[in-house]
Scaffold this motif. Structure first.
Motif, mmCIF file in Angstrom:
data_model
loop_
_atom_site.group_PDB
_atom_site.id
_atom_site.type_symbol
_atom_site.label_atom_id
_atom_site.label_comp_id
_atom_site.label_asym_id
_atom_site.label_seq_id
_atom_site.Cartn_x
_atom_site.Cartn_y
_atom_site.Cartn_z
ATOM 1 N N GLY B 54 1.055 -1.322 0.189
ATOM 2 C CA GLY B 54 -0.109 -0.035 0.028
ATOM 3 C C GLY B 54 0.733 1.264 0.035
ATOM 4 O O GLY B 54 0.339 2.257 0.388
ATOM 5 N N LEU B 55 2.092 1.165 -0.386
ATOM 6 C CA LEU B 55 3.031 2.412 -0.536
ATOM 7 C C LEU B 55 3.198 2.617 -1.865
ATOM 8 O O LEU B 55 3.737 1.816 -2.800
ATOM 9 C CB LEU B 55 4.372 1.960 0.229
ATOM 10 N N ASP B 56 3.432 3.900 -2.183
ATOM 11 C CA ASP B 56 3.638 4.519 -3.466
ATOM 12 C C ASP B 56 4.983 5.149 -3.235
ATOM 13 O O ASP B 56 5.147 6.388 -2.932
ATOM 14 C CB ASP B 56 2.489 5.523 -4.045
ATOM 15 N N VAL B 57 6.172 4.412 -3.554
ATOM 16 C CA VAL B 57 7.467 4.953 -3.156
ATOM 17 C C VAL B 57 7.905 5.672 -4.259
ATOM 18 O O VAL B 57 8.069 5.166 -5.304
ATOM 19 C CB VAL B 57 8.479 3.890 -2.674
ATOM 20 N N GLU B 58 8.596 6.876 -4.145
ATOM 21 C CA GLU B 58 9.310 7.420 -5.135
ATOM 22 C C GLU B 58 11.020 7.866 -4.397
ATOM 23 O O GLU B 58 10.934 8.001 -3.461
ATOM 24 C CB GLU B 58 8.761 8.945 -5.362
ATOM 25 N N ILE B 59 11.597 7.220 -5.184
ATOM 26 C CA ILE B 59 13.119 7.031 -4.913
ATOM 27 C C ILE B 59 13.917 8.644 -5.513
ATOM 28 O O ILE B 59 13.782 8.916 -6.462
ATOM 29 C CB ILE B 59 13.753 5.936 -5.523
#
Lengths: 641, 317
Positions: B54-59
């Motif tokens: 459930g995470l929308d990760v941006e690096i």
């Protein structure tokens, strides 16, 4: 598979072609190996020339631009210039040198302006314009940039590792940094660094233009082994020659890379990344900086001309061999054709056609000699055959006469057995086996009166017709001398005298003549040089009658022959024979001898005269075992009942 | 009929839009430019492992001009990766950060020298040693102090060139990075002497994940850490795939990609991430490691304000 019948052409081809092939193979292999080395040496020289040419070109450019900051440094060291003058000089450098993208001067902290930590000027090409700027950004902190720090620490000019200029349209660049110094309290102290940034697309263009054979290529690596130029753009700046060696597991590449950055030159074998087949690498360093140029080309292309040439030679050689085979086959067939005809002629001659026509020979060579010999042979053969026919005809005639003579001779000796079937007091059997058609042995038996029987065995010296005639004479003489009451010695005496007359041939005969009184069983006998006869008694006792009464008949009349008497008993066997018995020979020249005969005599006491005779003769035949009979064999057995 | 379809389409978009909004947006700053050191995070995004949680990760990548801690402290990132020593120094300067996962379990720093002249630590006396200007000198300084060495420190940027040109005698390197670059610049292993700090009682772990204490929301942190560990586990099992992603990332940032180098890095990271003892859990900061690092820093008088393990570590226990 070789044909079973090896013709002359085949053999000649086999020997000649295999010898020529072997020689050709040796010559070709030597040629190929030597040429290969020459090609390789040529390739090395070629590679060397190419790289030297390009390295010189590159060095010329690099050397020229390298002089700019060096000159600038000496100007700064010897003249006190203000910021404006410095800027003008930098602008001049950038504007007037095509290869120079930018140029900078940067000073040690507080050394140009005692209030400023950073003092720098940077001039660079910005499109068509020349822009002046500085590198004083505290975040950039130029003292720690490679272009500043490395020459500062080393105290000598340094060509930087190549890099992509972020501002300059992503072109590959290298920077040449030259430290300069000022004298402070008598000591030379680092004052700052002057740089020029050199775009490298000219280098890429130059190196890319190097074409070696078909697919050979050139590349440049930096001091750290990084690809500065390479036909595969992916390698440029992304790879060092060492990482390529690691990725593709080519340890040799690492070795060569180390030699390259160690400023060595070399020509070596390689299985590379771009060219995976056997290939060659030639490498040599630049003189102007620490970079190195390598060229790579595949062996296949290096040897392409050689291989083409070799192929042509192999094809020519092959065609040559075919030509040789055809020539040999044709010539040898032509040469051996008369031989075949000779063979046919010889076969015909062999089958009896002695006048068979010989092949016509026009050549003046060995075949002609063969023809002459053949012709001579045919002639000789013809003569011989004619001769032979005559001789054979004569011989056949003679043999037929001899056969008749033999028959006559055989007819002379009594051959009807039992001879006296009406008498029960005597059993008699005799065999005469001639060594030739006519022999010199004789035997005979006949009654003088009711009681007295004459038995005799003789052997004329020699064999053949003369002996048989002599034997016939002897036999006839004996028969003519018989009168009532005559003794054996008288008969022998008279015959001897008769035979001596007109005996120019000096023939003689041994003779054993016995007169047996069947009633009294008394035997009177005279032996004229003859083998002793035997008496085998009923009980098996063997008695040889060794008495001799004179020499053989027909030669001398020395003294009258005498005779001996022997009292036989009922059941006694009287055995007479000629020397053909005891002197019978086997193939090894062993003679039958008396002891074998005596041994056989021990086995006959219960046999009839016929059985006894045949048993002994059979034993002699067994002993001879196929050896040709050398003398007449005569054996007679007389049994008193 | 047409209206019905229209409504369906509208509903469809609304649903998916809502669904997307449901994924919590996370900005994660890693502490350097793209390289295999961060492969696990790329995998986490690419293989939708974060999404699964459930995470929308941006690096976000740090760069020579901005560090990951700056991004975190400036509120430009929700999570940031850092070295443990960096984080302890920040914390001692009252930066409100906490450690939520300690991925690296071992020290990956190694001092490299030319083996011609330098064979044992005492040979380093009077020699020039290169160390990054950007920091990470704590372990080297502890090593120097421990061995009572008198050396000249030379601050350098990020390249190995000064060492290759012979401007320094030794250089502080990352085993997973610069050490291999030196090998791939043509130096052979036997030509180099290596002092692994871990062998000198300085086994201080490195990469960890940090956040501002005020933003600590346990369920989100747990999800993020769990997803990250899962992503790294996948990465170490699928290294080729991970390297391909690294290549993508590096090329997108115009950084030279060198496959053998990145493979070397990923393999070393794998070794550094392994727990020292099987009884420990991946991603855990051990009290002993904390204490060891804290002591190294306080021995160097770098700790400004004292704090303890529980003030600092909020990860798995």
């Amino acid at each position: 598979m070789l044909p079973k019948k090896h013709t002359f052409a085949f053999r000649l081809n086999l020997y000649v072609v295999s010898s020529i092939s072997l020689i050709a193979l040796i010559i070709f292999t030597s040629y190929y190996l030597i040429s290969r080395n020459l090609f390789l040496e040529g390739a090395e020289q070629n590679a060397k020339n190419i790289t030297e040419k390009y390295v010189n070109q590159i060095d010329a450019v690099i050397g020229r631009v390298a002089k700019i900051p060096l000159n600038f440094a000496s100007v700064i060291e010897s003249n006190l210039l203000n910021e404006h003058q410095l800027t003008l000089m930098l602008q001049n450098i950038v504007a007037n040198n095509n290869e120079v993208f930018g140029s900078a001067i940067a000073f040690e902290p507080f050394s140009f302006n005692k209030d400023k930590y950073f003092s720098s000027i940077y001039v660079y090409k910005n499109g068509e314009k020349v822009t002046t700027s500085n590198l004083n950004d505290p975040k950039y902190e130029y003292f720690y940039q490679d272009w500043y720090q490395i020459p500062a620490k080393l105290g000598e000019p340094v060509w930087s590792e190549p890099y992509y200029d972020e501002g300059g349209g992503n072109t590959l660049m290298t920077t040449y940094s030259v430290p300069f110094y000022k004298i402070e309290n008598g000591l030379s102290k680092l004052w700052g660094i002057i740089t020029i940034d050199v775009e490298l697309h000219w280098l890429d263009k130059l190196v890319s233009s190097i074409k070696i054979y078909e697919t050979g290529f050139a590349f440049v690596i930096s001091y750290a082994g990084t690809f500065v130029t390479h036909p595969n753009n992916e390698f440029i700046m992304n790879h060092t020659i060492f990482s390529l060696s690691e990725e593709h597991n080519i340890p040799l590449l690492r070795d060569y890379g180390r030699k390259m950055i160690d400023r060595q030159s070399g020509f070596e074998k390689l299985n590379g990344v771009t060219i995976k087949d056997d290939s060659r690498i030639y490498y040599t360093p630049f003189n102007s900086n620490n970079w190195s140029l390598g060229i790579i080309f595949p062996d296949k292309e290096l040897y392409a001309d050689l291989n083409n040439l070799s192929l042509i030679i192999v094809i020519i050689g092959f065609l040559g061999l075919i030509f040789i085979i055809v020539t040999i086959t044709t010539v040898s067939k032509k040469m051996t054709k008369p031989l075949n005809l000779f063979a046919i002629a010889a076969n015909e001659i062999g089958s009896g056609k002695f006048n068979s026509k010989l092949p016509e020979i026009n050549s003046k060579d060995e075949i002609e000699e063969l023809f002459n010999s053949f012709k001579q042979m045919q002639f000789e053969l013809n003569n011989y055959i004619i001769n032979l026919k005559e001789t054979t005809a004569e011989k056949e005639k003679m043999q037929s006469e001899l056969r008749i003579a033999h028959k006559i001779q055989m007819d002379m000796v009594p051959k009807i057995f039992p001879p006296f079937p009406e008498r029960d007091d005597v059993d008699l059997f005799a065999i005469l086996d001639s060594a030739k058609e006519v022999g010199g042995d004789l035997y005979d038996f006949f009654f003088i009166d009711d009681e007295k029987i004459v038995v005799l065995v003789g052997d004329v010296a020699g064999k053949g017709v003369p002996a048989s005639l002599f034997m016939a004479v002897t036999r006839t003489l004996i028969r003519s001398k018989i009168t009532k009451g005559i003794t054996s010695s008288v008969i022998i005496d008279q015959i001897n005298r008769d035979l001596m007359q007109n005996n120019d041939s000096q023939l003689f005969v041994t003779l054993l003549l016995c007169i047996i009184d069947l009633k009294t069983k008394t035997m009177e006998f005279t032996s004229a040089g003859h083998n002793p006869a035997y008496i085998v008694s009923n009980s098996g006792e063997i008695t040889p009658l060794k008495d001799r009464h004179g020499m053989a008949l027909g030669l001398f009349d020395l003294k009258p022959y005498t005779s001996s008497f022997y009292q036989m008993k009922q059941g006694d066997k009287f055995i007479l024979y000629t020397d053909g018995v005891n002197e019978a020979m086997d193939k090894d020249g062993n003679i039958y001898d008396y002891y074998r005969l005596e041994n056989m005599l021990g086995k006959i006491q219960n046999l009839t005269a016929k059985e006894s005779t045949e048993l002994i003769i059979k034993d002699i035949i067994n002993f001879a075992n196929g050896a040709e009979q050398s003398d007449d064999i005569t054996l007679m057995v007389v049994t008193l009942k | 009929m047409k209206k019905g379809i229209m409504w369906l389409i509208v509903l469809f978009f609304v649903f998916f839009n809502l669904n997307a909004q449901n994924n919590k947006k996370i900005r994660f700053a890693v502490h350097w430019l793209p390289q295999a050191q961060f492969a696990g995070y790329y995998i986490g995004v690419e293989k939708e492992i974060y999404k699964k949680y459930g995470l929308d990760v941006e690096i976000i990548h740090a760069s020579p001009s901005i560090t990951s801690q700056e991004l975190l402290l400036d509120g430009k990132a929700d999570f940031a990766s850092m070295f443990l020593s960096t984080a302890l120094l920040l914390k001692s300067n009252n930066a409100p950060i906490i450690n939520v996962a300690q991925l690296s379990q071992k020290c990956g720093q190694v001092l490299v020298a030319e083996s011609d002249n330098i064979k044992v630590p005492s040979d380093l006396n009077g020699k020039k040693i290169g160390i990054w200007r950007s920091g990470f000198d704590e372990i080297l300084m502890s090593f120097v102090n421990k061995n009572k060495l008198n050396i000249e420190l030379v601050l350098i940027n990020s390249t190995i060139n000064l060492f290759l040109f012979g401007g320094i005698d030794a250089m502080n390197t990352m085993w997973f990075n610069e050490y291999h670059s030196i090998l791939n610049a043509g130096k052979n292993k036997e030509e180099l002497t290596t002092f692994f700090f871990a062998d000198y009682g300085l086994d201080i772990p490195e990469d960890g994940i940090y956040m501002l204490q005020e933003n600590y929301h346990k369920p989100t942190v747990e999800k993020f850490v769990k997803a990250t560990l899962e992503a790294w586990s996948y990465t170490f099992k699928h290294k080729e795939e991970a390297i391909a992603l690294v290549e993508q990332q590096m090329k997108a940032h115009y950084i030279a990609f060198n496959k053998p180098h990145q493979s070397w890095m990923l393999n070393r990271i794998n070794e550094l991430f392994e727990v020292k003892d099987k009884k420990y859990i991946n991603g855990q900061l051990l009290q002993t490691d904390f204490d060891n690092t804290y002591k190294v820093l306080s021995d160097l008088n770098r700790i400004k304000n004292k704090f303890n393990y529980s003030d600092f570590y909020f990860g798995i226990r």
